[in-house]
Design a protein around this motif. Structure first.
Motif, short mmCIF file in Angstrom:
data_model
loop_
_atom_site.label_atom_id
_atom_site.label_comp_id
_atom_site.label_asym_id
_atom_site.label_seq_id
_atom_site.Cartn_x
_atom_site.Cartn_y
_atom_site.Cartn_z
N ILE A 8 2.41 4.15 -3.81
CA ILE A 8 3.11 4.75 -2.67
C ILE A 8 3.06 6.26 -2.84
O ILE A 8 3.50 6.80 -3.86
CB ILE A 8 4.57 4.26 -2.60
CG1 ILE A 8 4.61 2.74 -2.46
CG2 ILE A 8 5.30 4.93 -1.44
CD1 ILE A 8 6.01 2.15 -2.52
N ILE A 22 9.81 -1.94 0.64
CA ILE A 22 8.68 -2.63 0.02
C ILE A 22 9.15 -3.39 -1.23
O ILE A 22 8.77 -4.55 -1.45
CB ILE A 22 7.55 -1.64 -0.33
CG1 ILE A 22 6.89 -1.13 0.95
CG2 ILE A 22 6.52 -2.30 -1.24
CD1 ILE A 22 5.84 -0.05 0.73
N VAL A 71 -0.07 3.01 0.03
CA VAL A 71 0.77 3.34 1.18
C VAL A 71 0.92 4.85 1.23
O VAL A 71 1.38 5.46 0.26
CB VAL A 71 2.17 2.69 1.07
CG1 VAL A 71 3.05 3.13 2.25
CG2 VAL A 71 2.06 1.17 1.05
N ALA A 73 3.14 7.19 2.42
CA ALA A 73 4.52 7.17 2.93
C ALA A 73 4.93 8.56 3.40
O ALA A 73 5.97 9.10 3.00
CB ALA A 73 5.46 6.66 1.85
N SER A 78 -0.22 11.08 7.03
CA SER A 78 -0.84 9.95 7.75
C SER A 78 -1.47 10.40 9.06
O SER A 78 -2.60 10.02 9.38
CB SER A 78 0.21 8.86 8.03
OG SER A 78 0.63 8.25 6.83
N VAL A 94 -2.26 1.72 3.97
CA VAL A 94 -1.25 1.62 5.03
C VAL A 94 -0.71 3.01 5.32
O VAL A 94 -0.31 3.73 4.39
CB VAL A 94 -0.10 0.68 4.61
CG1 VAL A 94 0.96 0.61 5.71
CG2 VAL A 94 -0.64 -0.71 4.29
N THR A 96 1.77 5.76 7.81
CA THR A 96 3.12 5.87 8.37
C THR A 96 3.02 6.62 9.69
O THR A 96 2.46 7.72 9.73
CB THR A 96 4.03 6.66 7.41
OG1 THR A 96 4.03 6.03 6.13
CG2 THR A 96 5.46 6.72 7.94
N ILE A 216 6.58 -0.76 7.70
CA ILE A 216 5.57 -0.54 6.66
C ILE A 216 5.65 -1.63 5.61
O ILE A 216 4.62 -2.13 5.13
CB ILE A 216 5.76 0.85 6.03
CG1 ILE A 216 5.50 1.95 7.06
CG2 ILE A 216 4.84 1.04 4.83
CD1 ILE A 216 5.98 3.31 6.62
N ARG A 219 4.01 -4.76 6.96
CA ARG A 219 2.56 -4.62 6.98
C ARG A 219 1.98 -4.75 5.58
O ARG A 219 0.95 -5.40 5.36
CB ARG A 219 2.17 -3.27 7.59
CG ARG A 219 0.67 -3.00 7.64
CD ARG A 219 -0.05 -4.00 8.50
NE ARG A 219 -1.48 -3.71 8.60
CZ ARG A 219 -2.39 -4.58 9.00
NH1 ARG A 219 -2.03 -5.82 9.36
NH2 ARG A 219 -3.66 -4.26 9.07
N THR A 220 2.64 -4.14 4.61
CA THR A 220 2.20 -4.22 3.22
C THR A 220 2.22 -5.66 2.73
O THR A 220 1.25 -6.14 2.11
CB THR A 220 3.10 -3.34 2.33
OG1 THR A 220 3.00 -1.98 2.77
CG2 THR A 220 2.69 -3.43 0.87
#
Length: 265
Positions: A8, A22, A71, A73, A78, A94, A96, A216, A219-220
């Motif tokens: 992350i 998460i 991720v 974050a 992003s 992933v 954000t 998030i 999705r993770t």
């Protein structure tokens, strides 16, 4: 069964607002929380700086920790660098994005606020989200340049004056239509960490504050469906790009979230 962690990444400790959901969804997955404190804050950097810096740092982090998934974050990173990172890394990434879609679904007055960093709120990506999901709404934006730093100070246990939170909220509420705003999108992962201070600063109880943390996490978990980790309690670690006294001051807040080991990149 895998021992690969989840990586992350954020410019600072804002991504803790994403790490929490998460960890709740994937309680056995080890977490490597990486904070680019040497580059903090991203909200005041140029797009070119972020587009170059973030993929390079994530490449080094992936090489060292071999995660199952990354991720990003950070809304600013992003919206600017996500495509660059996905092109550079051969694993799921992933991002954000501001929670404009759920905000549009929730508002009753049709007036939504988007509170982010200056770099996030000016992005065309926010224009596109607004056009796709909130075309019938009035979307007010405000770039709060110092709020991420204020959130970091709060987590270090420092006293932060109310003016640091009143200014950003006033930046939304004083705009045309602000009196009717009933949903506020926290478009920086730092901001949910001080949501209580923002609620108090708004002087109103009718505003719903939304962020992307839960989405998030969903999705993770979806991307990692079928992966199994050890049933033992996972070892989480925090990684910083600079050794500073501020990192030491964050130790209690990190430990409270299970991040008891600290590394430096």
């Amino acid at each position: 069964m895998t021992s690969a962690p989840l990586l992350i990444f954020d410019s600072g400790i804002g991504g803790l607002s994403v790490a929490g959901p998460i960890m709740s969804r994937l309680p056995n997955a080890p977490i490597v929380y990486a904070a680019d404190n040497a580059g903090f804050p991203y909200g005041s950097k140029t797009e070119a700086e972020i587009a170059a810096r973030v993929p390079a740092l994530l490449g080094r982090l992936v090489e060292r920790y071999r995660p199952a998934l990354v991720v990003i974050a950070c809304n600013t990173a992003s919206t600017i660098a996500l495509d660059h990172v996905r092109a550079a890394l051969d694993l799921p990434v992933v991002g954000t994005v501001p929670a404009i879609k759920p905000a549009a679904e929730r508002t009753r007055t049709g007036v939504i606020g988007v509170l982010g960093t200056p770099a996030t709120v000016r992005q065309r990506y926010v224009d596109d989200l607004t056009a796709r999901f909130a075309a019938g709404c009035t979307v007010l934006r405000h770039g709060a340049s110092g709020l991420a730093a204020a959130a970091e100070a709060v987590l270090r246990g420092e006293t932060v004056p109310e003016s640091e939170f009143e200014g950003p909220m006033r930046g939304l509420l004083a705009q045309d239509g602000g009196a009717c705003m009933d949903v506020c999108v926290l478009a920086c992962t730092h901001f949910p960490l001080v949501e209580d201070r923002l609620v108090a600063a708004s002087g109103r109880q009718d505003i719903a504050f939304l962020d992307g943390g839960a989405g998030i996490a969903r999705r993770t978990a979806h991307l990692l469906a079928g992966r199994r980790w050890s049933e033992d309690e996972p070892a989480h670690r925090a990684v910083f790009t600079a050794r500073t006294a501020a990192v030491d001051a964050l130790a209690p807040a990190l430990a409270a979230r299970g991040l008891t080991q600290t590394d430096y990149l």
